[in-house]
Scaffold this motif. Structure first.
Motif, PDB file in Angstrom:
ATOM      1  N   THR A  26       0.829  -1.108   0.113  1.00 12.11           N
ATOM      2  CA  THR A  26       0.169  -0.059  -0.057  1.00 12.11           C
ATOM      3  C   THR A  26       0.846   1.279   0.029  1.00 12.11           C
ATOM      4  O   THR A  26       2.142   1.013   0.309  1.00 12.11           O
ATOM      5  N   CYS A  27       0.359   2.311  -0.302  1.00 11.89           N
ATOM      6  CA  CYS A  27       0.719   3.855  -0.014  1.00 11.89           C
ATOM      7  C   CYS A  27       1.617   3.821   1.387  1.00 11.89           C
ATOM      8  O   CYS A  27       0.883   3.220   2.284  1.00 11.89           O
ATOM      9  N   VAL A  28       2.852   4.082   1.368  1.00  6.69           N
ATOM     10  CA  VAL A  28       3.715   4.218   2.623  1.00  6.69           C
ATOM     11  C   VAL A  28       3.269   5.268   3.532  1.00  6.69           C
ATOM     12  O   VAL A  28       3.792   5.310   4.767  1.00  6.69           O
ATOM     13  N   PHE A  29       2.557   6.238   3.106  1.00  7.64           N
ATOM     14  CA  PHE A  29       1.930   7.075   4.324  1.00  7.64           C
ATOM     15  C   PHE A  29       1.124   6.466   5.213  1.00  7.64           C
ATOM     16  O   PHE A  29       0.353   5.480   5.020  1.00  7.64           O
ATOM     17  N   PRO A  30       1.633   6.922   6.612  1.00 12.36           N
ATOM     18  CA  PRO A  30       0.820   6.363   7.418  1.00 12.36           C
ATOM     19  C   PRO A  30      -0.599   6.120   7.476  1.00 12.36           C
ATOM     20  O   PRO A  30      -1.312   7.203   7.311  1.00 12.36           O
ATOM     21  N   TRP A  31      -0.980   5.058   7.578  1.00 14.73           N
ATOM     22  CA  TRP A  31      -2.430   4.709   7.565  1.00 14.73           C
ATOM     23  C   TRP A  31      -3.301   4.894   6.299  1.00 14.73           C
ATOM     24  O   TRP A  31      -4.604   4.724   6.151  1.00 14.73           O
ATOM     25  N   SER A  33      -4.216   3.267   2.799  1.00 10.23           N
ATOM     26  CA  SER A  33      -4.482   1.805   2.309  1.00 10.23           C
ATOM     27  C   SER A  33      -4.618   1.912   0.764  1.00 10.23           C
ATOM     28  O   SER A  33      -5.039   0.632   0.129  1.00 10.23           O
ATOM     29  N   GLN A  34      -4.338   2.854   0.186  1.00  8.62           N
ATOM     30  CA  GLN A  34      -4.312   2.836  -1.329  1.00  8.62           C
ATOM     31  C   GLN A  34      -3.339   1.570  -1.947  1.00  8.62           C
ATOM     32  O   GLN A  34      -2.073   1.498  -1.495  1.00  8.62           O
ATOM     33  N   PRO A  35      -3.790   0.753  -2.590  1.00  9.50           N
ATOM     34  CA  PRO A  35      -2.895  -0.110  -3.132  1.00  9.50           C
ATOM     35  C   PRO A  35      -1.401   0.257  -3.855  1.00  9.50           C
ATOM     36  O   PRO A  35      -1.851   1.062  -4.656  1.00  9.50           O
ATOM     37  N   ALA A  36      -0.603  -0.328  -3.465  1.00 12.82           N
ATOM     38  CA  ALA A  36       0.621   0.263  -4.076  1.00 12.82           C
ATOM     39  C   ALA A  36       0.616   0.034  -5.590  1.00 12.82           C
ATOM     40  O   ALA A  36       1.454   0.707  -6.415  1.00 12.82           O
ATOM     41  N   ARG A  37       0.030  -0.909  -6.208  1.00 13.32           N
ATOM     42  CA  ARG A  37      -0.194  -0.950  -7.833  1.00 13.32           C
ATOM     43  C   ARG A  37      -0.876   0.421  -8.265  1.00 13.32           C
ATOM     44  O   ARG A  37      -0.547   0.695  -9.497  1.00 13.32           O
ATOM     45  N   ARG A  38      -1.608   1.022  -7.653  1.00 14.67           N
ATOM     46  CA  ARG A  38      -2.186   2.315  -7.989  1.00 14.67           C
ATOM     47  C   ARG A  38      -1.417   3.529  -7.678  1.00 14.67           C
ATOM     48  O   ARG A  38      -1.856   4.772  -7.795  1.00 14.67           O
ATOM     49  N   CYS A  39      -0.062   3.236  -6.966  1.00 14.51           N
ATOM     50  CA  CYS A  39       0.494   4.691  -6.477  1.00 14.51           C
ATOM     51  C   CYS A  39       1.694   4.960  -7.494  1.00 14.51           C
ATOM     52  O   CYS A  39       2.084   4.284  -8.482  1.00 14.51           O
ATOM     53  N   ASP A  40       2.370   6.169  -7.242  1.00 16.05           N
ATOM     54  CA  ASP A  40       3.185   6.755  -8.041  1.00 16.05           C
ATOM     55  C   ASP A  40       4.666   6.002  -7.125  1.00 16.05           C
ATOM     56  O   ASP A  40       4.514   5.779  -5.903  1.00 16.05           O
ATOM     57  N   LEU A  41       5.698   5.771  -7.773  1.00 15.03           N
ATOM     58  CA  LEU A  41       6.694   5.597  -7.180  1.00 15.03           C
ATOM     59  C   LEU A  41       7.678   6.819  -7.050  1.00 15.03           C
ATOM     60  O   LEU A  41       7.940   7.621  -8.058  1.00 15.03           O
ATOM     61  N   CYS A  71       0.371   7.091  -2.889  1.00 16.84           N
ATOM     62  CA  CYS A  71      -0.530   7.531  -3.737  1.00 16.84           C
ATOM     63  C   CYS A  71      -0.340   8.797  -4.111  1.00 16.84           C
ATOM     64  O   CYS A  71       0.418   9.819  -3.629  1.00 16.84           O
ATOM     65  N   ARG A  72      -1.189   9.505  -5.030  1.00 16.74           N
ATOM     66  CA  ARG A  72      -1.047  10.688  -5.795  1.00 16.74           C
ATOM     67  C   ARG A  72      -1.124  11.953  -4.664  1.00 16.74           C
ATOM     68  O   ARG A  72      -0.107  12.713  -4.670  1.00 16.74           O
ATOM     69  N   ARG A  73      -2.045  11.751  -3.798  1.00 15.44           N
ATOM     70  CA  ARG A  73      -2.431  12.745  -2.812  1.00 15.44           C
ATOM     71  C   ARG A  73      -1.091  12.837  -1.994  1.00 15.44           C
ATOM     72  O   ARG A  73      -0.519  13.972  -1.620  1.00 15.44           O
ATOM     73  N   HIS A  74      -0.717  11.717  -1.153  1.00 19.20           N
ATOM     74  CA  HIS A  74       0.442  11.780  -0.599  1.00 19.20           C
ATOM     75  C   HIS A  74       1.775  12.101  -1.375  1.00 19.20           C
ATOM     76  O   HIS A  74       2.546  12.659  -0.712  1.00 19.20           O
ATOM     77  N   VAL A  85       9.604  12.181   4.125  1.00 23.48           N
ATOM     78  CA  VAL A  85       9.630  10.666   4.418  1.00 23.48           C
ATOM     79  C   VAL A  85      11.084  10.361   4.377  1.00 23.48           C
ATOM     80  O   VAL A  85      12.062  10.923   3.764  1.00 23.48           O
ATOM     81  N   SER A  86      11.466   9.335   5.126  1.00 17.10           N
ATOM     82  CA  SER A  86      12.714   8.920   4.974  1.00 17.10           C
ATOM     83  C   SER A  86      12.800   7.250   5.055  1.00 17.10           C
ATOM     84  O   SER A  86      11.719   6.621   5.263  1.00 17.10           O
ATOM     85  N   GLN A  87      13.739   6.678   4.568  1.00 14.46           N
ATOM     86  CA  GLN A  87      13.776   5.238   4.297  1.00 14.46           C
ATOM     87  C   GLN A  87      15.111   4.611   4.841  1.00 14.46           C
ATOM     88  O   GLN A  87      16.016   4.618   4.327  1.00 14.46           O
ATOM     89  N   PRO A  88      15.310   4.479   6.281  1.00 13.57           N
ATOM     90  CA  PRO A  88      16.324   4.115   6.923  1.00 13.57           C
ATOM     91  C   PRO A  88      16.972   2.783   6.395  1.00 13.57           C
ATOM     92  O   PRO A  88      18.144   2.627   6.625  1.00 13.57           O
ATOM     93  N   SER A  89      16.160   1.905   6.105  1.00 18.95           N
ATOM     94  CA  SER A  89      16.433   0.573   5.302  1.00 18.95           C
ATOM     95  C   SER A  89      15.516   0.126   4.095  1.00 18.95           C
ATOM     96  O   SER A  89      14.463   0.771   4.411  1.00 18.95           O
ATOM     97  N   HIS A  90      15.932  -0.502   3.499  1.00 22.78           N
ATOM     98  CA  HIS A  90      15.023  -1.026   2.453  1.00 22.78           C
ATOM     99  C   HIS A  90      13.687  -1.347   2.828  1.00 22.78           C
ATOM    100  O   HIS A  90      13.572  -2.410   3.487  1.00 22.78           O
TER     101      HIS A  90
END
Length: 93
Positions: A26-31, A33-41, A71-74, A85-90
């Motif tokens: 899903t979108c990595v924004f907290p809470w 639930s937008q499916p990742a397949r429909r999100c931007d990378l 997701c586009r909004r986030h 956002v940060s990504q401390p590990s993969h």
């Protein structure tokens, strides 16, 4: 899943898109639930379009450890600077 897949430029490959969709789900924004397949990378560390022309190393390469599903909004919220956002590990956001 933990293998870093890289792309030579800004645009992620189909293989990267699939890996991120399976990893993030899903979108990595907290809470969100937008499916990742429909999100931007999103590049967690921004891609610098001027780096190559200026002879500098790319600070935000297009590799799976620097990408996350937003997701586009986030994604717009992050791009506008109203959220960070940060990504401390993969795959950990």
């Amino acid at each position: 899943m933990n293998t870093d897949i890289s792309a030579p430029g800004y645009t992620p490959t189909d293989r990267q898109r699939e890996q991120i969709a399976l990893r993030d789900r899903t979108c990595v924004f907290p809470w969100c639930s937008q499916p990742a397949r429909r999100c931007d990378l999103d590049h967690t560390i921004p891609f610098d379009h001027a780096a190559a022309a200026e002879g500098r190393p790319q600070p935000g390469p297009t590799i799976t450890s620097n990408l996350g599903a937003l997701c586009r909004r986030h994604h717009r919220l992050k791009t506008s600077g109203r959220w960070r956002v940060s990504q401390p590990s993969h795959g950990v956001f």
